[in-house]
Motif scaffolding. Sequence first.
Motif, mmCIF file in Angstrom:
data_model
loop_
_atom_site.group_PDB
_atom_site.id
_atom_site.type_symbol
_atom_site.label_atom_id
_atom_site.label_comp_id
_atom_site.label_asym_id
_atom_site.label_seq_id
_atom_site.Cartn_x
_atom_site.Cartn_y
_atom_site.Cartn_z
ATOM 1 N N TYR A 88 25.087 45.073 32.951
ATOM 2 C CA TYR A 88 25.983 45.393 34.052
ATOM 3 C C TYR A 88 26.258 46.883 33.972
ATOM 4 O O TYR A 88 26.623 47.389 32.917
ATOM 5 C CB TYR A 88 27.288 44.599 33.880
ATOM 6 C CG TYR A 88 27.978 44.289 35.182
ATOM 7 C CD1 TYR A 88 27.511 43.270 35.992
ATOM 8 C CD2 TYR A 88 29.074 45.029 35.603
ATOM 9 C CE1 TYR A 88 28.130 42.986 37.205
ATOM 10 C CE2 TYR A 88 29.697 44.747 36.803
ATOM 11 C CZ TYR A 88 29.217 43.724 37.594
ATOM 12 O OH TYR A 88 29.819 43.438 38.795
ATOM 13 N N ASP A 93 36.685 50.104 34.228
ATOM 14 C CA ASP A 93 37.883 49.425 33.729
ATOM 15 C C ASP A 93 37.619 48.681 32.413
ATOM 16 O O ASP A 93 38.556 48.130 31.840
ATOM 17 C CB ASP A 93 38.414 48.426 34.775
ATOM 18 C CG ASP A 93 37.378 47.378 35.166
ATOM 19 O OD1 ASP A 93 36.187 47.720 35.287
ATOM 20 O OD2 ASP A 93 37.750 46.198 35.336
ATOM 21 N N LEU B 11 44.684 45.445 35.651
ATOM 22 C CA LEU B 11 43.816 44.287 35.457
ATOM 23 C C LEU B 11 42.340 44.683 35.455
ATOM 24 O O LEU B 11 41.916 45.521 36.250
ATOM 25 C CB LEU B 11 44.033 43.269 36.584
ATOM 26 C CG LEU B 11 45.389 42.560 36.619
ATOM 27 C CD1 LEU B 11 45.529 41.786 37.929
ATOM 28 C CD2 LEU B 11 45.535 41.620 35.423
ATOM 29 N N CYS B 12 41.573 44.036 34.575
ATOM 30 C CA CYS B 12 40.126 44.103 34.708
ATOM 31 C C CYS B 12 39.754 43.261 35.920
ATOM 32 O O CYS B 12 40.399 42.252 36.228
ATOM 33 C CB CYS B 12 39.436 43.560 33.453
ATOM 34 S SG CYS B 12 39.380 44.751 32.099
ATOM 35 N N THR B 13 38.715 43.682 36.607
ATOM 36 C CA THR B 13 38.299 42.991 37.835
ATOM 37 C C THR B 13 36.961 42.306 37.614
ATOM 38 O O THR B 13 36.224 42.700 36.718
ATOM 39 C CB THR B 13 38.210 44.007 38.990
ATOM 40 O OG1 THR B 13 37.498 45.160 38.527
ATOM 41 C CG2 THR B 13 39.587 44.415 39.462
ATOM 42 N N PRO B 14 36.611 41.284 38.428
ATOM 43 C CA PRO B 14 37.419 40.714 39.492
ATOM 44 C C PRO B 14 38.587 39.905 38.942
ATOM 45 O O PRO B 14 38.508 39.349 37.846
ATOM 46 C CB PRO B 14 36.431 39.807 40.231
ATOM 47 C CG PRO B 14 35.451 39.388 39.184
ATOM 48 C CD PRO B 14 35.311 40.581 38.281
ATOM 49 N N ARG B 236 36.450 46.211 42.029
ATOM 50 C CA ARG B 236 36.262 47.659 41.915
ATOM 51 C C ARG B 236 34.883 48.079 42.418
ATOM 52 O O ARG B 236 33.919 47.315 42.327
ATOM 53 C CB ARG B 236 36.431 48.120 40.462
ATOM 54 C CG ARG B 236 37.885 48.255 40.037
ATOM 55 C CD ARG B 236 38.012 48.847 38.639
ATOM 56 N NE ARG B 236 39.408 49.135 38.307
ATOM 57 C CZ ARG B 236 40.271 48.248 37.829
ATOM 58 N NH1 ARG B 236 39.882 47.001 37.604
ATOM 59 N NH2 ARG B 236 41.524 48.596 37.572
ATOM 60 N N ILE B 238 31.552 49.683 41.938
ATOM 61 C CA ILE B 238 30.745 49.944 40.735
ATOM 62 C C ILE B 238 29.418 50.628 41.071
ATOM 63 O O ILE B 238 28.646 50.925 40.159
ATOM 64 C CB ILE B 238 30.465 48.649 39.941
ATOM 65 C CG1 ILE B 238 29.842 47.587 40.862
ATOM 66 C CG2 ILE B 238 31.730 48.122 39.279
ATOM 67 C CD1 ILE B 238 29.169 46.460 40.107
ATOM 68 N N ILE B 249 30.279 46.259 44.671
ATOM 69 C CA ILE B 249 31.565 45.940 44.048
ATOM 70 C C ILE B 249 31.345 44.890 42.967
ATOM 71 O O ILE B 249 30.303 44.213 42.942
ATOM 72 C CB ILE B 249 32.606 45.436 45.078
ATOM 73 C CG1 ILE B 249 32.105 44.179 45.812
ATOM 74 C CG2 ILE B 249 32.946 46.553 46.066
ATOM 75 C CD1 ILE B 249 33.144 43.533 46.712
ATOM 76 N N ASP B 250 32.335 44.758 42.076
ATOM 77 C CA ASP B 250 32.155 43.873 40.928
ATOM 78 C C ASP B 250 32.640 42.442 41.207
ATOM 79 O O ASP B 250 33.009 41.714 40.275
ATOM 80 C CB ASP B 250 32.826 44.449 39.675
ATOM 81 C CG ASP B 250 34.344 44.472 39.756
ATOM 82 O OD1 ASP B 250 34.901 44.054 40.791
ATOM 83 O OD2 ASP B 250 34.980 44.927 38.786
ATOM 84 N N CYS B 251 32.617 42.045 42.469
ATOM 85 C CA CYS B 251 32.960 40.662 42.806
ATOM 86 C C CYS B 251 31.755 40.001 43.464
ATOM 87 O O CYS B 251 31.375 40.356 44.586
ATOM 88 C CB CYS B 251 34.166 40.617 43.745
ATOM 89 S SG CYS B 251 34.638 38.935 44.182
ATOM 90 N N GLY B 255 33.451 35.201 41.767
ATOM 91 C CA GLY B 255 34.825 35.656 41.929
ATOM 92 C C GLY B 255 35.433 35.325 43.279
ATOM 93 O O GLY B 255 36.645 35.461 43.465
ATOM 94 N N GLN B 284 25.521 36.739 41.718
ATOM 95 C CA GLN B 284 26.459 36.106 40.795
ATOM 96 C C GLN B 284 27.640 37.020 40.440
ATOM 97 O O GLN B 284 28.782 36.556 40.405
ATOM 98 C CB GLN B 284 25.716 35.665 39.518
ATOM 99 C CG GLN B 284 26.562 34.812 38.587
ATOM 100 C CD GLN B 284 25.737 33.986 37.609
ATOM 101 O OE1 GLN B 284 24.559 33.746 37.816
ATOM 102 N NE2 GLN B 284 26.366 33.537 36.530
ATOM 103 N N GLU B 285 27.378 38.293 40.187
ATOM 104 C CA GLU B 285 28.453 39.194 39.746
ATOM 105 C C GLU B 285 28.537 40.488 40.560
ATOM 106 O O GLU B 285 29.211 41.429 40.140
ATOM 107 C CB GLU B 285 28.287 39.540 38.260
ATOM 108 C CG GLU B 285 28.348 38.349 37.312
ATOM 109 C CD GLU B 285 29.729 37.677 37.238
ATOM 110 O OE1 GLU B 285 30.713 38.271 37.717
ATOM 111 O OE2 GLU B 285 29.800 36.552 36.706
ATOM 112 N N HIS B 286 27.833 40.569 41.679
ATOM 113 C CA HIS B 286 27.851 41.780 42.502
ATOM 114 C C HIS B 286 28.105 41.427 43.965
ATOM 115 O O HIS B 286 27.636 40.407 44.441
ATOM 116 C CB HIS B 286 26.501 42.514 42.440
ATOM 117 C CG HIS B 286 26.139 43.043 41.090
ATOM 118 N ND1 HIS B 286 25.592 42.254 40.111
ATOM 119 C CD2 HIS B 286 26.256 44.283 40.553
ATOM 120 C CE1 HIS B 286 25.381 42.996 39.022
ATOM 121 N NE2 HIS B 286 25.767 44.232 39.265
ATOM 122 N N LEU B 303 33.599 55.708 42.444
ATOM 123 C CA LEU B 303 33.287 54.703 41.427
ATOM 124 C C LEU B 303 34.551 54.389 40.638
ATOM 125 O O LEU B 303 35.287 55.278 40.244
ATOM 126 C CB LEU B 303 32.203 55.228 40.475
ATOM 127 C CG LEU B 303 30.811 55.421 41.078
ATOM 128 C CD1 LEU B 303 29.850 55.981 40.016
ATOM 129 C CD2 LEU B 303 30.273 54.115 41.644
#
Lengths: 342, 342
Positions: A88, A93, B11-14, B236, B238, B249-251, B255, B284-286, B303
Amino acid sequence: MTTVGEALSALCTPALVVDVDKVKRNAQMMIERCQKLGVQLRPHMKTHKTLECADIMTGGSRRCIVVSTLAEACFYADHGFDDILYAYSLPFDKVERCAALSERLDLFQVLLDHPQALEQLKKRPLRDGRRWHTEGVELTGIYAHCGNTYNCRGVEQIQAVAQETTSFTLQFMEKLKAAGITCKSSIGSTPSCSHPVKDMAQLSEVHPGNYTFYDVQQSVIGSCSLEDVAVRVLTRVIGHCPHRNQLLIDCGWTGLSLDGAGKLPTGYAMIEGHPNLKLLSMTQEHGRVEPISGPLDYSKYPLGSLLTLIPYHSCATAMMHPVYHVHSGGRLLGKWTPTRGW
Amino acid sequence: MTTVGEALSALCTPALVVDVDKVKRNAQMMIERCQKLGVQLRPHMKTHKTLECADIMTGGSRRCIVVSTLAEACFYADHGFDDILYAYSLPFDKVERCAALSERLDLFQVLLDHPQALEQLKKRPLRDGRRWHTEGVELTGIYAHCGNTYNCRGVEQIQAVAQETTSFTLQFMEKLKAAGITCKSSIGSTPSCSHPVKDMAQLSEVHPGNYTFYDVQQSVIGSCSLEDVAVRVLTRVIGHCPHRNQLLIDCGWTGLSLDGAGKLPTGYAMIEGHPNLKLLSMTQEHGRVEPISGPLDYSKYPLGSLLTLIPYHSCATAMMHPVYHVHSGGRLLGKWTPTRGW
C-alpha cells in the motif's frame, strides 16, 4: 453448535465453507509453479486474512508475505510472521505504525510512490540502529500489480498481459541499472501467476493472493477451473413465492457481498448443480432466486433445503464472514477466524 | 491509538464515525413521533447492531426490539435485553436456537409464514411450563415491512405507501377478527415511520431501524434531510493520478460496501463539501475519485488530506466496520462494537 466430523448440513446458514483439500492443492500448485520457474513466491493474505491459510501458503515458514492493511500486518506479526510487505502506498496517517512494525520485525517493507512519502519516512527515524532503506534513495524493489489481467478471457490473453507487465518491469529495472540502481522486482495477480510466462523467472518475486480460494471470476478469466474453487456459501430455501416464480434464500448481501452485479447470467453467484437458477437480487438477509427460463419446480426446492453458492469474488465474500467453516470431503474440521479492520 | 477528546483527524482511515448527538436527536424524534401518534415503537437493531445505540433507541429500557439475525438476538439477550422480535420467517435450521431463546427470555417472538414452520415449532415443545403461542393457532400478531417506500421520492409518496400498507394491514386484522382472531399488528420501514399517517395509530407497533443513522438513500427518498445523517466514512487522499484526472483515496469496498452502484450522480457516496467530486469505483482498499466535470485542482486535495464520505446505505456501510468511532461535535468520545454473524 457444530462439532468436528459433522456434515456441512449441520451448519446454520448462511455459512462460508472452505474445502481445505482444495486450498492445499491450490497452494501447493502455486509453490511448485514458482519453484519450477525459479522465482520467489510472496503470497498475498488479503483474500482470507487467517493464520491457518497463511501457514498453508507459506508452507509453514511464516516468512515472505504481502498484506493489504496494517491490521493484517500486526495480526501476522503478533503470531510470529516476518518479512512482511505492506502493499500500500505509504499512508501519511500510518507512518508511526509502520515505524513500530519496522522496529519489531526483522523485515517490514512499505511502498513509496511519491517524494512526499519519502519525506514522511525521514521525519520518523527508526530506533535501535535500524534504518529505512531510503537514505540517498536506496530502493529495495519495484512492486507492480497487473490488475488488467482481470479483463482477460483465457490463458492466451492472461499470458499476453503477464508478458507485457514482466517486460515493462524488466525494462524499468534496466533503466534503473543504467542509473546505477539495482533492486528487487515483484509483480502480482492471481491470473498471471496461475499461468506464468518464462520471462517472469527474471523477476525477484511474484505476489498472487486469491489463488488458494479462487472464485467464479477467476474461472471466467481462465485462471482456474470451477472445480478448483475452494469456497462456497451454504444457504437454505426459506420461502416459496409462486406469484413471482421465485425462491427466497437466507443469504443476503451480508453473506455474499454485492460484488459481481451484472457480470454473470446466473446473477450474483453460481448455484452449484442448478445451472438454470439465478440469484437475482439480495437485501440485507434475503436472496431472491428465479429460473433463467421456465417455471420453477418448487418440489425440487422444499423449505429448509440447502443450496450452495459459488461466489463471484471470494475476497469480497470472505470479508462478510466473521468465521470460515473448514471441511475435508464435506466433514467439518474446524473454524478459521480472519482479522478485520485497518 | 486515539484517545477521548481528540479530533476526528486523529483517526487512521478509513474509519466509520458516528455523530452521537445526531443519533440521539433522530432517536428522540422517533420516540416522540410514536408517542404523539399513540403507537408502540419497537426499534430495529439491524443497522448498527450495538448495545449503545440500542440503549439510545429504547430510551434505556432494553425492552421491545427487533433483530435480523439470531446472533443479534443472543447478543442483546446476553446483555439484559428482553421482548425481542426475530423478524425473520422461522428458519428450519434455527428452531433449537429459537427455542433456547424463548426459554431464557420473558418474551421472544418469531415469525411464521408457512404451515410447515408451525409443524417445526410444534416438534420442539418449550421447557419450564413455557409454550409457543401457536396451539390451535393463536396468533401473536401480524408483521409487515413496507419496503416499497424505498422507491418513493418525497413525503407525499411516502405517506401514500404508508397509508396503503396501514389500510391493507388493518383490513386484514378485520378479517381475522371476523374469524374470531384478535392479535397485534406491526409495520415498519424508516421512510413510513419518519412521516407516519394518522391511521398508523390503529396499529399496535411500528418497527423502523435505519432512522438513527439515516443515509443518503433516506435523504433521496425524503425520510430525512442530509443534515440528519449521523454517520460518515473518513478517508484520506493517498494518490494523485493527473493522467486520469483522478484522486486515489484509502477507502475501498471494505470501508464503504458496494451498495448504491449507479444510484447517485456522485457515485457510491457523497463527498461532503465537494459536490463536484464523484466516487467512481472501488477496489478492496482503494477508491477512485474524479470531478463530475472539469479538470481536478490537485492543490485542493494534497496527499494525506481528509475527505468525508456520506454513505448511500448506512446499513451496508456499517456492516463493513468492526468498530464505529463515536464523536460529539467532532471530538472523539469512544467506540461502539457491533455484533456480527448469524
